[in-house]
Write an enzyme that holds these catalytic residues in place. Structure first.
Site, mmCIF file in Angstrom:
data_model
loop_
_atom_site.group_PDB
_atom_site.id
_atom_site.type_symbol
_atom_site.label_atom_id
_atom_site.label_comp_id
_atom_site.label_asym_id
_atom_site.label_seq_id
_atom_site.Cartn_x
_atom_site.Cartn_y
_atom_site.Cartn_z
ATOM 1 N N SER A 1 0.647 -1.250 0.149
ATOM 2 C CA SER A 1 0.109 0.083 -0.168
ATOM 3 C C SER A 1 0.743 1.249 0.016
ATOM 4 O O SER A 1 0.392 2.451 -0.023
ATOM 5 C CB SER A 1 -0.980 -0.081 1.220
ATOM 6 O OG SER A 1 -0.145 -0.070 2.570
ATOM 7 N N LYS B 1 -6.550 3.406 8.574
ATOM 8 C CA LYS B 1 -5.486 4.473 8.007
ATOM 9 C C LYS B 1 -6.023 5.888 7.899
ATOM 10 O O LYS B 1 -5.420 6.894 8.218
ATOM 11 C CB LYS B 1 -5.234 4.033 6.410
ATOM 12 C CG LYS B 1 -4.624 2.917 6.481
ATOM 13 C CD LYS B 1 -4.256 2.387 4.886
ATOM 14 C CE LYS B 1 -3.315 1.128 4.912
ATOM 15 N NZ LYS B 1 -3.037 0.578 3.380
#
Length: 792
Positions: free
Chosen positions: A690, A733
């Site tokens: 990511s 996140k």
């Protein structure tokens, strides 16, 4: 005297082993020394010398053996069949072909006249009688018959080495005795010792058997005396056996459990008082009868009241609260409509709360039990490595006990408790078994209605138990076990939720722990926010509770001692935002990320760890190539303890930047240097794809000299064609970005639906950019060219 003949043969040492002439055995070639010896034997007509090696010293006498056959083992190794021929006296070592050791030996040849003397004949006859008695005592009748056919005195003396009672030293002594008569005397002496030991053992066994018969006789007489006393009315009260029978009759045991308990009581009744098994049987009966057979606590089916209890104990966590309310609603509808409550195969509920530390997973179990009106038991699985901790020990072991699941039900005193399985992701495995595999039956609604503990050995119905597991991550949970669980993710709290939790739950608790009354101290909402933003950066509230506890302890200390400068005035003491530094010291998280992100070559990424979401800066630098290598393509250096997947993402990012550098007006000479990507916090392992777009952005910022926006964080996997691919952990996140003050977040277009999981207050406070190509990321992230001059 025996005649000798000098031979030169390869040597094979036998660590702790003795081979005598006449033996036929198979040897596994497990090391190089054995392989070399048998390879060398091919050069000496298949002959090899076997010699005993003990403590680094070799025996003086060895055995000449011939190799008869070679076989290949299933595992790929080799084994050879050898026949021991005669004794040899070991001489000096000599050089020979191959890597094996070669020695000169003197082969011993027995003079036929030395074995025909009357003394040897008498010794052989007596040895036949003794060794035959040994074999008959041990029941080896065919072997005794075969031994009678051995007539050679030397060979007969060597057969004593087959006795299992002889030590290596005693066998070696037989081998080193070359003369037949002394060897036969020595063998006869060893055989007599063995026969004496066997006779003594048989005598002891006979006495023990007679003692057991006497004990059984006494037991029968005691039972008859008890019956006579009962008939005469002089019995002093209910004996132990009758007590167990009464308890079994009164308990609501299953048919299988009742039969097993009655069988054990019958065994106990027949046992002698001196039998060690009596204690084991009593313990088993007490364990079975202490279980709450047929006892269940009635569920509180008021859905509204259950939701009120859950909301009073925990703020947020709507997913798990909704699941518990659904569970209650189903049971309420079935009861109200005259349907029997679900029970048996497939009816269990297995919930697993997955989230970072401090979000309230463990404490939520007690709240669920209180909302349902059930008993609560907690089983800590963190670090256990013994499969018997789950299934229990076999009753054959000393100190055996049931597993933790059975013990939890016994402690809860109902068959339908709420059992909290804490730290499911930290179960280990070693030579004692794999506890996570034992959990497969416990946590499978299709199987746990007939769970069988190794100690009880009877079926136990766990279908009415509500299992709630907790875990920080799911990566370490085995796939088959994970498939049996219903996962509920708890991704951390927003700042507003933390303020509410601190006000409603934490402050009253830590204030009471500090010995303060509500009218003695007031902590403002601004002070709580300061503790959250400047002193704690976490997904949960554990450190927040510690910070508030430290503040109130210092307030209590000042009130108790009257210290000037710490506590001003008399109660109530007001703690405002400006006072937090006085109690907790300087801020720990003031603007660190924004300072990093203001430099060219630095981009802000988002990640997920076992402690929740996190924000990380990715730094890029380039070392110019030497002048003579201009135009050559430079390499890539990676630091920060990155995993294989993250390293691959870095290589993809650099390849994409190289292929598009001309679009930004970057000179080829700039691309020939050695690029370096670093992710700070080098002591923390990092992995995953990511960070791909963050690495591309950092490299592009470095080459163009344009810094990345300080209020923007990003996450997404990048492909070699520049596509931005979806990733996981969006909610965690985003919450991490919100905690550090980021107002813009770049996400892959494929993660757009995941934003529905983000709290509405966070969605309103932040701007989300959904992208599908890296070019869109750079357009959003890099500052305009005119801003570069002011930055630089």
């Amino acid at each position: 005297m025996p005649k000798v003949e000098i031979l030169t043969l390869p040597l094979l040492p036998l660590p702790g082993g003795v081979v005598l002439p006449g033996m036929v055995l198979t040897m596994s070639l497990e090391d190089d020394e054995a392989n070399d010896a048998f390879e060398a034997a091919k050069a000496s007509d298949g002959r090899v010398v076997l010699v005993t090696r003990m403590g680094g010293h070799y025996a003086k006498v060895g055995t000449l053996a011939t190799v008869e056959q070679l076989a290949t083992l299933p595992g790929g190794g080799h084994a050879v069949g050898v026949r021991a021929v005669s004794r040899v006296i070991i001489g000096r070592g000599v050089a020979g072909p191959g890597r094996s050791a070669w020695v000169e030996v003197e082969e011993v040849v027995i003079d036929p006249d030395s074995i025909s003397s009357p003394a040897v004949v008498d010794l052989a006859r007596e040895y036949h009688a003794v060794i035959g008695a040994i074999l008959e005592t041990r029941g080896a009748h065919p072997l005794a018959q075969a031994l009678r056919s051995v007539t050679d005195p030397g060979t007969l003396a060597d057969t004593v080495a087959y006795l299992p009672d002889l030590s290596v030293e005693q066998r070696l002594e037989i081998l080193e005795t070359i003369e037949v008569e002394p060897r036969l005397r020595l063998a006869l002496s060893r055989a007599r010792e063995t026969l004496g030991e066997l006779t003594l053992r048989e005598h002891i066994r006979s006495e023990v058997s007679e003692g057991m018969e006497k004990t059984q006789r006494e037991f029968i007489l005691r039972q008859q005396m008890a019956a006579i006393r009962k008939e005469l009315g002089t019995d002093g009260g209910e004996d132990e056996i009758e007590t167990y029978r009464r308890r079994i009759a009164e308990a609501a045991l299953t048919d299988e459990a009742r039969k097993a308990a009655e069988r054990e009581v019958d065994r106990l009744e027949r046992m002698s008082d001196s039998s060690p098994e009596q204690g084991w049987v009593r313990t088993w009966l007490d364990t079975v009868l202490d279980l709450p057979w047929g006892t269940s606590s009635p569920d509180i089916l008021d859905v509204t009241e259950a939701r009120r209890v859950l909301d009073a104990d925990h703020h947020g966590l709507d997913d798990v609260k909704d699941r518990i309310v659904e569970y209650l609603a189903v049971r309420h509808l079935r009861v109200s409509r005259g349907l029997a409550p679900t029970s048996g195969k497939g009816s269990g509920a297995i919930l697993v709360l997955v989230g970072p530390p401090g979000v309230g997973k463990t404490s939520l179990g007690e709240s669920v039990a209180r909302a349902l009106g059930r008993s609560f038991a907690r089983v800590s699985l963190g670090g256990i490595r013994d499969e018997a901790e789950i299934r229990g020990h076999r009753r054959t072991y000393v100190g055996a006990m049931p597993g933790r699941i059975v013990r939890a039900i016994r402690e809860a005193k109902t068959m339908n408790p709420v059992i909290m399985l804490d730290e499911v992701d930290k179960v280990g495995a070693d030579w004692r078994g794999d506890p996570s595999s034992a959990l497969l039956e416990v946590l499978d609604p299709a199987q746990n209605h007939t769970f069988k503990d190794h100690y009880l050995e009877i079926d136990l119905d766990l279908s009415d138990v509500l299992f709630i597991g907790t875990a920080n991550v799911v990566d370490t949970i085995p796939g088959p076990l994970l498939d049996r669980m219903e996962l509920i993710h708890l991704d951390g709290y927003t700042e507003e939720e933390k303020v509410a939790i601190a006000t409603q739950h934490l402050l009253p608790r830590v204030r009471e722990a500090a010995g303060l009354r509500p009218d003695e101290v007031e902590v403002t909402e601004a002070a709580i926010r300061t503790v959250i933003t400047d002193h704690t950066r976490e997904a949960g509230v554990r450190n927040l509770e510690r910070g508030l506890s430290k503040v109130l302890r210092k307030v209590a200390s000042g009130l108790a001692s009257g210290v000037d400068g710490v506590i001003e005035g008399s109660p109530p003491v007001k703690v405002d935002a400006s006072d937090v530094t006085t109690y907790l010291g300087r801020p720990r998280f003031k603007g660190e990320m924004s300072v990093r992100a203001g430099l060219p070559g630095v981009a802000t990424g988002l990640a997920v760890t076992g402690a929740g979401g996190d924000v990380m800066a990715i730094e890029a630098a380039v070392v110019p190539a030497p002048s003579e290598s201009k135009g050559a393509s430079g390499g890539l250096t990676l630091t920060g303890q990155l995993g294989d997947v993250m390293k691959e993402s870095a290589s993809i990012a650099l390849s994409w930047v190289r292929s598009h550098s001309a679009d930004w007006g970057v000179a080829p000479a700039q691309m020939s240097g050695q690029f370096h990507l670093h992710v700070p916090a080098g002591a923390v392992p990092k992995d995953g794809p990511s960070a791909g777009i963050t690495m591309v952005t950092a490299l592009a910022s470095l080459l163009t000299g344009r810094p990345v926006r300080q209020d923007l964080a990003m996450t997404g996997e990048v492909s070699l064609q520049g596509r931005v691919l979806p990733i996981g952990g969006v909610k965690q996140k985003v919450l991490a970005a919100h905690r550090v003050g980021m107002t813009h977040v770049v996400l892959p277009e494929g993660n757009g639906p995941d934003l529905d999981d983000v709290p509405e207050a966070v969605r309103e406070a932040m701007t989300f950019h959904l992208v599908s190509d890296v070019a869109e990321v750079l357009e959003l992230a890099l500052e305009p060219a005119m801003a570069v001059a002011t930055v630089l």
